[in-house]
Every structure is written in structure tokens, then in C-alpha cells.
Design a protein around this motif. Structure first.
Motif, PDB file in Angstrom:
ATOM      1  N   VAL A   1       0.661  -1.017   0.083  1.00 33.89           N
ATOM      2  CA  VAL A   1       0.582  -0.205  -0.040  1.00 33.89           C
ATOM      3  C   VAL A   1       0.821   1.186  -0.360  1.00 33.89           C
ATOM      4  CG1 VAL A   1      -1.989   1.182   1.159  1.00 33.89           C
ATOM      5  CG2 VAL A   1      -1.534  -1.551   1.161  1.00 33.89           C
ATOM      6  N   LEU A   2       0.357   2.182  -0.575  1.00 33.49           N
ATOM      7  CA  LEU A   2       1.138   3.067  -0.579  1.00 33.49           C
ATOM      8  C   LEU A   2       0.348   4.632  -0.219  1.00 33.49           C
ATOM      9  CD1 LEU A   2       2.706   3.600  -4.395  1.00 33.49           C
ATOM     10  CD2 LEU A   2       4.088   3.127  -2.375  1.00 33.49           C
ATOM     11  N   VAL A   3       0.044   5.254   0.590  1.00 33.85           N
ATOM     12  CA  VAL A   3      -0.300   6.835   0.913  1.00 33.85           C
ATOM     13  C   VAL A   3       0.207   7.977   0.672  1.00 33.85           C
ATOM     14  CG1 VAL A   3      -1.664   7.130   2.840  1.00 33.85           C
ATOM     15  CG2 VAL A   3      -1.434   4.745   2.654  1.00 33.85           C
ATOM     16  N   MET A   4      -0.356   8.847  -0.098  1.00 33.42           N
ATOM     17  CA  MET A   4      -0.284   9.818  -0.367  1.00 33.42           C
ATOM     18  C   MET A   4      -0.823  10.781   0.291  1.00 33.42           C
ATOM     19  SD  MET A   4      -0.442   9.666  -4.620  1.00 33.42           S
ATOM     20  CE  MET A   4       1.263  11.302  -5.090  1.00 33.42           C
ATOM     21  N   SER A   5      -0.786  12.170   0.727  1.00 32.72           N
ATOM     22  CA  SER A   5      -0.939  13.224   1.130  1.00 32.72           C
ATOM     23  C   SER A   5      -0.364  14.401   0.503  1.00 32.72           C
ATOM     24  CB  SER A   5      -0.541  12.989   2.342  1.00 32.72           C
ATOM     25  OG  SER A   5      -1.270  13.919   3.813  1.00 32.72           O
ATOM     26  N   ARG A   6      -1.113  15.601  -0.513  1.00 30.76           N
ATOM     27  CA  ARG A   6      -0.160  16.654  -0.644  1.00 30.76           C
ATOM     28  C   ARG A   6       1.102  16.828  -1.571  1.00 30.76           C
ATOM     29  NH1 ARG A   6      -0.446  20.430   5.430  1.00 30.76           N
ATOM     30  NH2 ARG A   6      -2.485  20.344   5.218  1.00 30.76           N
ATOM     31  N   GLY A   7       0.576  15.429  -2.406  1.00 27.67           N
ATOM     32  CA  GLY A   7       1.055  15.116  -3.560  1.00 27.67           C
ATOM     33  C   GLY A   7       2.984  13.861  -3.427  1.00 27.67           C
ATOM     34  N   LYS A   8       2.433  14.033  -2.416  1.00 25.13           N
ATOM     35  CA  LYS A   8       3.935  13.194  -1.787  1.00 25.13           C
ATOM     36  C   LYS A   8       3.107  11.915  -1.367  1.00 25.13           C
ATOM     37  CE  LYS A   8       7.208  16.549   0.081  1.00 25.13           C
ATOM     38  NZ  LYS A   8       6.984  17.418  -0.789  1.00 25.13           N
ATOM     39  N   VAL A   9       4.134  10.480  -1.388  1.00 25.07           N
ATOM     40  CA  VAL A   9       4.046   9.686  -0.413  1.00 25.07           C
ATOM     41  C   VAL A   9       4.696   9.552   0.642  1.00 25.07           C
ATOM     42  CG1 VAL A   9       4.725   7.619  -0.813  1.00 25.07           C
ATOM     43  CG2 VAL A   9       4.147   8.116  -2.775  1.00 25.07           C
ATOM     44  N   VAL A  10       3.876   9.637   1.706  1.00 25.41           N
ATOM     45  CA  VAL A  10       3.782   9.045   2.784  1.00 25.41           C
ATOM     46  C   VAL A  10       3.904   8.034   4.083  1.00 25.41           C
ATOM     47  CG1 VAL A  10       3.407  12.023   3.499  1.00 25.41           C
ATOM     48  CG2 VAL A  10       1.867   9.887   3.497  1.00 25.41           C
ATOM     49  N   MET A  11       3.208   7.067   3.092  1.00 27.96           N
ATOM     50  CA  MET A  11       3.964   5.753   4.276  1.00 27.96           C
ATOM     51  C   MET A  11       3.315   4.631   2.873  1.00 27.96           C
ATOM     52  SD  MET A  11       0.437   6.028   7.139  1.00 27.96           S
ATOM     53  CE  MET A  11       0.608   5.094   7.833  1.00 27.96           C
ATOM     54  N   GLU A  12       4.311   3.713   3.009  1.00 27.83           N
ATOM     55  CA  GLU A  12       3.953   2.573   2.295  1.00 27.83           C
ATOM     56  C   GLU A  12       4.702   1.131   3.356  1.00 27.83           C
ATOM     57  OE1 GLU A  12       7.251   1.557  -1.065  1.00 27.83           O
ATOM     58  OE2 GLU A  12       7.600   3.897  -0.123  1.00 27.83           O
ATOM     59  N   GLY A  13       3.722   0.587   3.095  1.00 33.34           N
ATOM     60  CA  GLY A  13       4.769  -0.894   3.286  1.00 33.34           C
ATOM     61  C   GLY A  13       2.936  -1.916   3.260  1.00 33.34           C
ATOM     62  N   ALA A  14       3.552  -3.719   3.848  1.00 33.86           N
ATOM     63  CA  ALA A  14       2.572  -4.192   3.509  1.00 33.86           C
ATOM     64  C   ALA A  14       0.706  -3.664   4.462  1.00 33.86           C
ATOM     65  CB  ALA A  14       3.312  -5.693   3.756  1.00 33.86           C
ATOM     66  N   PRO A  15      -0.093  -3.866   3.736  1.00 32.41           N
ATOM     67  CA  PRO A  15      -1.069  -3.433   4.060  1.00 32.41           C
ATOM     68  C   PRO A  15      -0.868  -3.714   6.046  1.00 32.41           C
ATOM     69  CG  PRO A  15      -1.762  -4.508   2.061  1.00 32.41           C
ATOM     70  CD  PRO A  15      -0.401  -4.632   2.752  1.00 32.41           C
ATOM     71  N   LYS A  16      -0.800  -4.857   6.182  1.00 31.40           N
ATOM     72  CA  LYS A  16      -0.911  -4.618   7.778  1.00 31.40           C
ATOM     73  C   LYS A  16      -0.034  -4.029   8.428  1.00 31.40           C
ATOM     74  CE  LYS A  16      -1.481 -10.287   8.184  1.00 31.40           C
ATOM     75  NZ  LYS A  16      -2.719  -9.782   8.359  1.00 31.40           N
ATOM     76  N   GLU A  17       0.935  -3.661   8.020  1.00 31.50           N
ATOM     77  CA  GLU A  17       2.288  -2.854   8.685  1.00 31.50           C
ATOM     78  C   GLU A  17       1.168  -1.613   8.115  1.00 31.50           C
ATOM     79  OE1 GLU A  17       5.673  -2.447   6.228  1.00 31.50           O
ATOM     80  OE2 GLU A  17       5.755  -4.665   6.351  1.00 31.50           O
TER      81      GLU A  17
ATOM     82  N   PHE B   1      -1.653   0.096   7.866  1.00 28.00           N
ATOM     83  CA  PHE B   1      -3.392  -0.077   8.607  1.00 28.00           C
ATOM     84  C   PHE B   1      -3.550  -0.806   9.846  1.00 28.00           C
ATOM     85  CE2 PHE B   1      -4.936  -1.820   4.787  1.00 28.00           C
ATOM     86  CZ  PHE B   1      -5.715   0.242   3.786  1.00 28.00           C
ATOM     87  N   SER B   2      -2.155  -1.416  10.697  1.00 29.03           N
ATOM     88  CA  SER B   2      -2.012  -1.145  11.994  1.00 29.03           C
ATOM     89  C   SER B   2      -1.853   0.502  12.539  1.00 29.03           C
ATOM     90  CB  SER B   2      -0.667  -2.636  12.001  1.00 29.03           C
ATOM     91  OG  SER B   2       0.306  -2.401  11.983  1.00 29.03           O
ATOM     92  N   ARG B   3      -1.196   1.089  11.795  1.00 28.02           N
ATOM     93  CA  ARG B   3      -1.337   2.620  12.320  1.00 28.02           C
ATOM     94  C   ARG B   3      -2.108   3.378  11.995  1.00 28.02           C
ATOM     95  NH1 ARG B   3       4.286   2.409   8.620  1.00 28.02           N
ATOM     96  NH2 ARG B   3       4.035   5.142   9.232  1.00 28.02           N
ATOM     97  N   THR B   4      -3.329   2.633  12.901  1.00 28.56           N
ATOM     98  CA  THR B   4      -4.774   3.092  12.979  1.00 28.56           C
ATOM     99  C   THR B   4      -4.636   4.724  13.013  1.00 28.56           C
ATOM    100  OG1 THR B   4      -5.149   2.695  15.156  1.00 28.56           O
ATOM    101  CG2 THR B   4      -6.216   1.594  12.812  1.00 28.56           C
TER     102      THR B   4
ATOM    103  N   VAL C   1      -2.493   6.956   9.600  1.00 29.70           N
ATOM    104  CA  VAL C   1      -4.296   6.489   8.418  1.00 29.70           C
ATOM    105  C   VAL C   1      -5.158   7.483   9.147  1.00 29.70           C
ATOM    106  CG1 VAL C   1      -5.309   4.914   7.394  1.00 29.70           C
ATOM    107  CG2 VAL C   1      -3.395   4.307   8.348  1.00 29.70           C
ATOM    108  N   ARG C   2      -5.411   7.903  10.609  1.00 30.16           N
ATOM    109  CA  ARG C   2      -7.092   8.162  10.085  1.00 30.16           C
ATOM    110  C   ARG C   2      -6.624  10.184  10.136  1.00 30.16           C
ATOM    111  NH1 ARG C   2      -8.960   4.277  14.090  1.00 30.16           N
ATOM    112  NH2 ARG C   2     -10.493   3.352  13.386  1.00 30.16           N
ATOM    113  N   SER C   3      -5.355  10.415  10.309  1.00 32.30           N
ATOM    114  CA  SER C   3      -4.489  12.095  11.130  1.00 32.30           C
ATOM    115  C   SER C   3      -5.133  12.269   9.296  1.00 32.30           C
ATOM    116  CB  SER C   3      -3.813  11.983  11.297  1.00 32.30           C
ATOM    117  OG  SER C   3      -2.242  10.925  10.426  1.00 32.30           O
ATOM    118  N   LEU C   4      -4.487  11.036   8.293  1.00 32.45           N
ATOM    119  CA  LEU C   4      -4.751  11.616   7.120  1.00 32.45           C
ATOM    120  C   LEU C   4      -5.908  11.601   6.148  1.00 32.45           C
ATOM    121  CD1 LEU C   4      -1.754   9.234   6.308  1.00 32.45           C
ATOM    122  CD2 LEU C   4      -1.594  11.550   6.109  1.00 32.45           C
TER     123      LEU C   4
END
Length: 279
Positions: A212-228, A230-233, A236-239
Motif C-alpha cells: 500500500v502507498l499512502v499519499m498526502s499533498r502530492g507526496k508518498v507519506v506511508m508505504e508497506g504491506a497492508p498489515k503494517e 493499517f495497524s498504524r490506525t 492513517v486516520r490523521s490523513l
């Protein structure tokens, strides 16, 4: 480690060069061959803009995009890039051009001058893979949204791309249509080895990806396996994103003092963990 099929390095892109706001602001990401990658982020974070750079619909203002080692800025290679990376968009009606399903799937191949026998074989294979072979003589507008989206996917798959990019391809579908399309995509990934990049706002879909790659404001801010990821709930919610319902339930149970293992992101895992507790 083999060469990634898609690479973005320090991409910068603005839709309006007069504006100071960048849709992509130093984005870097790579996708390995055969991988299934989900790209997440709140609206306006740059997900679709990144997708359109991967098949050279858009070109970076600064930075580099490589598709199988080819620079997208190389105009002479545009055809090769589009052959390598197929795109499926949110609204299937924007991609369907013919009045009969099989003609639509054959459309791009006809334009490329693929010989008849080869075309027939590819069109049939693509329709079977997408699960729409039985509708081949029907009019696309008489099909459901999920079926039409699978016609659009078959049209792209008939081109034999190495990589499929889905830009919110399930957003307009009902849950049943969404599930059918995702099953089709996973089958293409697992049986044909097609690399998949899926831009989605459905966390349950993202939970089934390899990465999973998570983007915010034109940048990749988190990446990793879904488990990694989504366990940072909280993160993830702050984004302004949700987490899969199973992860949410796990968090609530833990808050209520019920011991639950880390990294639960699917309903099956959640049910198993609860079953173990209740035994």
C-alpha cells in the motif's frame, strides 16, 4: 532484485504553471513486476495525477518517470509505454466505444492492425478472463455497471499490457459489481502475472494488495504491506482515511480490554481471533 516495472523519481507537476500549488510535489514511488499495489489518499492528494504519469497521459514538470526502463519524456517511445501500461478509469462509459461487447474489446486491436486470427483469440481470451464472454453479443449499455467495467477491462487486457492501472475503477459500482471487478483484477494479477496499481478509496480492497502507498499533498507519506500500514490506525486516520472495518473493530475491542492480536485487517482474521478467544 529485478528492475521495477514503474519508477517515479522526485516528480513535480502542476496543472496550472501560474499556480504555486503542485499536484505532485517531489513524489517518488516504484512498483515491482507482478506486484499488486494499492494507492490511497484523501481527495486531491495526487493519486490520479501520479497514475496518469505512469502511462504518459501527463509528463512531469521536474523529475523522471520510467516504464520498464523507458523514460516517458521520450516521445518516440510513447507507443511502447502505452502498450506496456493499460489504464482503466472510473466511468466505464468513457472507455466503451462500440455497440456490441466483442467489437468494443476488439476496437484497439483493430486500430493496431492485429491480424484477424490473433485478434479473435485475444478478444475471446480477454472476455473469458474478465468474465463477460457470455455477454459478447450484447449491447454494452444493456449491461450492469460492473459488467460494463469488466468490458472496459477486457478491452485493455486484450492489448496484453504488462501493467494495469485502475483509477478508482470500482468507485461507481455497487458492492456486488465491485467484488466481481476486484476478483477479475486479482485473477489477472495471479494467473497472468499482470502488475496492478489500483487507486482506490475502499480500504477493504487495499487490504488485499501486496503493498500500500499512502499519499498526502502530492507526496508518498506511508508505504508497506497492508498489515503494517493499517495497524498504524491513528496515523492513517490523521490523513483523513478510513481503516478496514476489521482493523477498526480490533482497535475498539482492545480499548474495551479484550486482548486481540496485532495486524488484523480482514474479517476472516478478526473472526478467527475472536473464535480463539471464545474457545
Amino acid at each position: 532484485m529485478e528492475e521495477p516495472i514503474l519508477t517515479a523519481r522526485d516528480l513535480k507537476f502542476r496543472y496550472d504553471p501560474e499556480q504555486p500549488v503542485y499536484a505532485l510535489d517531489g513524489t517518488s514511488a516504484s512498483v515491482r513486476r507482478g506486484e499488486f499495489v494499492a494507492v490511497l489518499g484523501a481527495n486531491g492528494c495526487g493519486k490520479s495525477t501520479l497514475a496518469k504519469h505512469f502511462n504518459a497521459i501527463l509528463l512531469p514538470e521536474a523529475g523522471t518517470v520510467l516504464v520498464e526502463g523507458i523514460n516517458t519524456a521520450d516521445e518516440e517511445k510513447l507507443y511502447d509505454i502505452r502498450q506496456t501500461v493499460g489504464m482503466v478509469f472510473q466511468n466505464p462509459d468513457n472507455q466503451i466505444v462500440a455497440t456490441v461487447v466483442e467489437e468494443d474489446v476488439a476496437f484497439a486491436l483493430e486500430n493496431l492492425g492485429v491480424p484477424n486470427e490473433e485478434m479473435r483469440r485475444r478478444v475471446d481470451d480477454a472476455m473469458k478472463m474478465a468474465g463477460i464472454y457470455q455477454y459478447r453479443e450484447r449491447a454494452p449499455h444493456k449491461l450492469s455497471g460492473g459488467q460494463r467495467q469488466r468490458v472496459a477491462i477486457a478491452g485493455v487486457v486484450a492489448m496484453r499490457p504488462d501493467c494495469l492501472i485502475l483509477d478508482e475503477a470500482t468507485a461507481m459500482l455497487d458492492p456486488r459489481g465491485r467484488e466481481q471487478v476486484m476478483q477479475t483484477i486479482h485473477r489477472l494479477n495471479e494467473t497472468m502475472g499482470i502488475t496492478v496499481v489500483s487507486i482506490t478509496h475502499y480500504m477493504e480492497e487495499a487490504a488485499q494488495a501486496d503493498r500500500v502507498l499512502v499519499m498526502s499533498r502530492g507526496k508518498v507519506v506511508m508505504e508497506g504491506a497492508p498489515k503494517e500500514v493499517f495497524s498504524r490506525t491513528e496515523e492513517v486516520r490523521s490523513l483523513h482515511l478510513d481503516v478496514p472495518q476489521a482493523a477498526e473493530l480490533r482497535d475498539e475491542l482492545v480499548k474495551a480490554g479484550i486482548p486481540m492480536p496485532e495486524g488484523i485487517i480482514s474479517t476472516g482474521e478478526c473472526a478467527r481471533a475472536l473464535y480463539e478467544l471464545l474457545k
